[in-house]
Scaffold this motif. Sequence first.
Motif, mmCIF file in Angstrom:
data_model
loop_
_atom_site.group_PDB
_atom_site.id
_atom_site.type_symbol
_atom_site.label_atom_id
_atom_site.label_comp_id
_atom_site.label_asym_id
_atom_site.label_seq_id
_atom_site.Cartn_x
_atom_site.Cartn_y
_atom_site.Cartn_z
ATOM 1 N N GLN A 13 -2.126 2.529 -4.998
ATOM 2 C CA GLN A 13 -2.404 1.167 -5.448
ATOM 3 C C GLN A 13 -1.552 0.818 -6.662
ATOM 4 O O GLN A 13 -1.002 -0.278 -6.746
ATOM 5 C CB GLN A 13 -3.885 1.020 -5.778
ATOM 6 N N GLN A 14 -1.421 1.739 -7.603
ATOM 7 C CA GLN A 14 -0.607 1.484 -8.793
ATOM 8 C C GLN A 14 0.870 1.323 -8.437
ATOM 9 O O GLN A 14 1.567 0.492 -9.013
ATOM 10 C CB GLN A 14 -0.791 2.615 -9.815
ATOM 11 N N LYS A 17 1.347 -2.125 -6.556
ATOM 12 C CA LYS A 17 0.882 -3.318 -7.267
ATOM 13 C C LYS A 17 2.073 -4.104 -7.824
ATOM 14 O O LYS A 17 2.907 -3.572 -8.534
ATOM 15 C CB LYS A 17 -0.030 -2.878 -8.421
ATOM 16 N N HIS A 22 -1.482 -7.657 -2.591
ATOM 17 C CA HIS A 22 -2.894 -7.400 -2.851
ATOM 18 C C HIS A 22 -3.244 -6.120 -2.122
ATOM 19 O O HIS A 22 -3.074 -6.020 -0.912
ATOM 20 C CB HIS A 22 -3.776 -8.544 -2.351
#
Length: 106
Positions: A13-14, A17, A22
């Motif tokens: 996710q990091q 991002k 999303h």
Amino acid sequence: SGVGKSSLVKHAQQILKNGTTHFISGKFDQLQQAAPLFAINTALNEYTNNIIQQGPQTTLETKKAIIDAINGDIGVLTEIFPCLCKIIGNPTIPPIKVDSIAAQNR
């Protein structure tokens, strides 16, 4: 269990991002396994709350994008994931009734 799957997801996710992406995730919960699509519903609930926190302009842009992408199946989507009504509102047209095979393919 306990091999770091959640940590891997958070790390991904990091990395992914940025301003246009999303990343949503949900976690399977054995206690909630009777609730259909529980993990997806949890992830979409987090997503809708995040969009709303970004303000009315982002909410309107997201609403338009969802409606453009889903078109006639908005009622089906909000019936399964009511949290999306926070962004797109309650559909004015109920989902079209289809035969059981078509319903499985939705």
